[in-house]
Design a protein around this motif. Structure first.
Motif, PDB file in Angstrom:
ATOM      1  N   ALA A  11       0.802  -1.346  -0.083  1.00  0.00           N
ATOM      2  CA  ALA A  11      -0.140   0.172  -0.223  1.00  0.00           C
ATOM      3  C   ALA A  11       0.928   1.294  -0.061  1.00  0.00           C
ATOM      4  N   ILE A  12       0.312   2.270  -0.392  1.00  0.00           N
ATOM      5  CA  ILE A  12       0.934   3.601  -0.355  1.00  0.00           C
ATOM      6  C   ILE A  12       0.009   4.380   0.525  1.00  0.00           C
ATOM      7  N   ALA A  13       0.302   5.231   1.325  1.00  0.00           N
ATOM      8  CA  ALA A  13      -0.443   5.988   2.468  1.00  0.00           C
ATOM      9  C   ALA A  13      -0.823   7.354   1.493  1.00  0.00           C
ATOM     10  N   TYR A  14      -1.715   8.289   2.382  1.00  0.00           N
ATOM     11  CA  TYR A  14      -2.261   9.539   1.736  1.00  0.00           C
ATOM     12  C   TYR A  14      -0.833  10.315   1.813  1.00  0.00           C
ATOM     13  N   ASP A  15       0.109   9.930   2.709  1.00  0.00           N
ATOM     14  CA  ASP A  15       1.333  10.995   3.016  1.00  0.00           C
ATOM     15  C   ASP A  15       2.265  10.343   2.185  1.00  0.00           C
ATOM     16  N   GLY A  16       2.286   9.383   1.329  1.00  0.00           N
ATOM     17  CA  GLY A  16       3.304   8.930   0.675  1.00  0.00           C
ATOM     18  C   GLY A  16       3.967   7.710   1.225  1.00  0.00           C
ATOM     19  N   ASP A  17       3.974   7.325   2.577  1.00  0.00           N
ATOM     20  CA  ASP A  17       4.574   6.314   2.918  1.00  0.00           C
ATOM     21  C   ASP A  17       4.296   4.952   2.128  1.00  0.00           C
ATOM     22  N   THR A  18       5.077   3.871   2.155  1.00  0.00           N
ATOM     23  CA  THR A  18       4.516   2.692   1.317  1.00  0.00           C
ATOM     24  C   THR A  18       5.040   1.575   2.163  1.00  0.00           C
ATOM     25  N   TYR A  19       4.151   0.633   2.219  1.00  0.00           N
ATOM     26  CA  TYR A  19       4.031  -0.626   3.094  1.00  0.00           C
ATOM     27  C   TYR A  19       4.230  -1.998   2.122  1.00  0.00           C
ATOM     28  N   TYR A  20       4.804  -2.985   2.417  1.00  0.00           N
ATOM     29  CA  TYR A  20       4.558  -4.246   1.593  1.00  0.00           C
ATOM     30  C   TYR A  20       4.613  -5.427   2.221  1.00  0.00           C
ATOM     31  N   SER A  21       4.024  -6.407   1.724  1.00  0.00           N
ATOM     32  CA  SER A  21       4.121  -7.772   2.069  1.00  0.00           C
ATOM     33  C   SER A  21       5.578  -8.252   2.226  1.00  0.00           C
ATOM     34  N   GLU A  22       5.727  -9.195   3.073  1.00  0.00           N
ATOM     35  CA  GLU A  22       6.991  -9.361   3.087  1.00  0.00           C
ATOM     36  C   GLU A  22       7.542 -10.416   2.029  1.00  0.00           C
ATOM     37  N   SER A  23       6.626 -11.028   1.472  1.00  0.00           N
ATOM     38  CA  SER A  23       6.792 -11.961   0.541  1.00  0.00           C
ATOM     39  C   SER A  23       7.079 -11.402  -0.741  1.00  0.00           C
ATOM     40  N   LEU A  24       6.613  -9.967  -0.984  1.00  0.00           N
ATOM     41  CA  LEU A  24       6.751  -9.451  -2.288  1.00  0.00           C
ATOM     42  C   LEU A  24       7.592  -8.234  -2.251  1.00  0.00           C
ATOM     43  N   LYS A  25       8.146  -7.720  -1.079  1.00  0.00           N
ATOM     44  CA  LYS A  25       8.716  -6.390  -1.016  1.00  0.00           C
ATOM     45  C   LYS A  25       9.925  -6.357  -1.891  1.00  0.00           C
ATOM     46  N   SER A  26      10.499  -7.666  -2.281  1.00  0.00           N
ATOM     47  CA  SER A  26      11.765  -7.505  -2.981  1.00  0.00           C
ATOM     48  C   SER A  26      11.383  -7.280  -4.446  1.00  0.00           C
ATOM     49  N   ARG A  27      10.184  -7.509  -5.021  1.00  0.00           N
ATOM     50  CA  ARG A  27       9.851  -7.589  -6.557  1.00  0.00           C
ATOM     51  C   ARG A  27       9.012  -6.279  -6.729  1.00  0.00           C
ATOM     52  N   ALA A  28       8.244  -5.867  -5.558  1.00  0.00           N
ATOM     53  CA  ALA A  28       7.276  -5.008  -5.934  1.00  0.00           C
ATOM     54  C   ALA A  28       7.702  -3.295  -5.773  1.00  0.00           C
ATOM     55  N   ASP A  29       6.943  -2.748  -6.299  1.00  0.00           N
ATOM     56  CA  ASP A  29       7.026  -1.232  -6.115  1.00  0.00           C
ATOM     57  C   ASP A  29       5.705  -0.310  -6.108  1.00  0.00           C
ATOM     58  N   ILE A  30       5.479   0.214  -5.228  1.00  0.00           N
ATOM     59  CA  ILE A  30       4.107   0.957  -5.497  1.00  0.00           C
ATOM     60  C   ILE A  30       4.286   2.430  -5.347  1.00  0.00           C
ATOM     61  N   SER A  31       3.991   3.391  -6.154  1.00  0.00           N
ATOM     62  CA  SER A  31       4.099   4.715  -6.419  1.00  0.00           C
ATOM     63  C   SER A  31       2.817   5.519  -6.808  1.00  0.00           C
ATOM     64  N   ARG A  32       3.214   6.762  -6.858  1.00  0.00           N
ATOM     65  CA  ARG A  32       1.946   7.620  -7.262  1.00  0.00           C
ATOM     66  C   ARG A  32       2.295   8.830  -7.956  1.00  0.00           C
ATOM     67  N   ASP A  33       1.183   9.359  -8.780  1.00  0.00           N
ATOM     68  CA  ASP A  33       1.272  10.472  -9.370  1.00  0.00           C
ATOM     69  C   ASP A  33       0.058  11.398  -8.916  1.00  0.00           C
ATOM     70  N   ASN A  34       0.389  12.470  -7.869  1.00  0.00           N
ATOM     71  CA  ASN A  34      -0.588  13.188  -7.256  1.00  0.00           C
ATOM     72  C   ASN A  34      -1.297  14.027  -8.366  1.00  0.00           C
ATOM     73  N   ALA A  35      -0.638  14.552  -9.334  1.00  0.00           N
ATOM     74  CA  ALA A  35      -1.136  15.361 -10.523  1.00  0.00           C
ATOM     75  C   ALA A  35      -2.265  14.657 -11.211  1.00  0.00           C
ATOM     76  N   LYS A  36      -1.931  13.302 -11.388  1.00  0.00           N
ATOM     77  CA  LYS A  36      -2.771  12.578 -12.142  1.00  0.00           C
ATOM     78  C   LYS A  36      -3.928  11.702 -11.246  1.00  0.00           C
ATOM     79  N   ASN A  37      -3.903  11.800  -9.916  1.00  0.00           N
ATOM     80  CA  ASN A  37      -4.500  11.248  -8.992  1.00  0.00           C
ATOM     81  C   ASN A  37      -4.464   9.623  -9.303  1.00  0.00           C
ATOM     82  N   THR A  38      -3.119   9.285  -9.212  1.00  0.00           N
ATOM     83  CA  THR A  38      -3.146   7.694  -9.956  1.00  0.00           C
ATOM     84  C   THR A  38      -1.996   7.037  -8.924  1.00  0.00           C
ATOM     85  N   VAL A  39      -2.311   5.713  -8.838  1.00  0.00           N
ATOM     86  CA  VAL A  39      -1.459   4.829  -8.012  1.00  0.00           C
ATOM     87  C   VAL A  39      -0.881   3.989  -8.884  1.00  0.00           C
TER      88      VAL A  39
END
Length: 121
Positions: free
Chosen positions: A52-80
């Motif tokens: 997940a990515i929080a409203y403040d930009g902090d990110t959290y990952y499942s232990e099993s996937l954190k080495s492969r996954a990346d969650i980001s956002r574009d505030n201007a596009k309101n997109t995750v």
């Protein structure tokens, strides 16, 4: 009412990188107390929270996937976004974008309709 729309490639080859987009409408991804998650459901299995990515930009990952996954956002596009590398056939699943608003009781929970991702050569 928050609405979520996932989009992605549908078919990805093994070892490639998956890129998914969650377009949000009806609310801002930077609104306090919102958490934006990616959740997947492989065929015949239960849903798996990926991260997940929080409203403040902090990110959290499942232990099993954190080495492969990346969650980001574009505030201007309101997109995750979700990127996941080194895909394997077992990553085949329906991928959902999910929003949780924790400032109310009960929490507000919103789901996209999901997007099918198949990993196959």
């Amino acid at each position: 009412q928050v609405q979520l729309q996932e989009s992605g490639p549908g078919l990805v080859k093994p070892s490639q990188t998956l890129s998914l987009t969650c377009t949000v409408s009806g609310g801002s991804i930077t609104t306090s107390h919102f958490y934006w998650s990616w959740i997947r459901q492989p065929p015949g299995k239960g849903r798996e929270w990926m991260g997940a990515i929080a409203y403040d930009g902090d990110t959290y990952y499942s232990e099993s996937l954190k080495s492969r996954a990346d969650i980001s956002r574009d505030n201007a596009k309101n997109t995750v976004y979700l990127q996941m590398n080194s895909l394997k056939p077992e990553d085949t699943a329906v991928y959902y974008c999910n929003a949780v608003y924790i400032a109310t009781m009960p929490f507000g929970i919103y789901w996209g309709q999901g997007t099918q991702v198949t990993v196959s050569s």
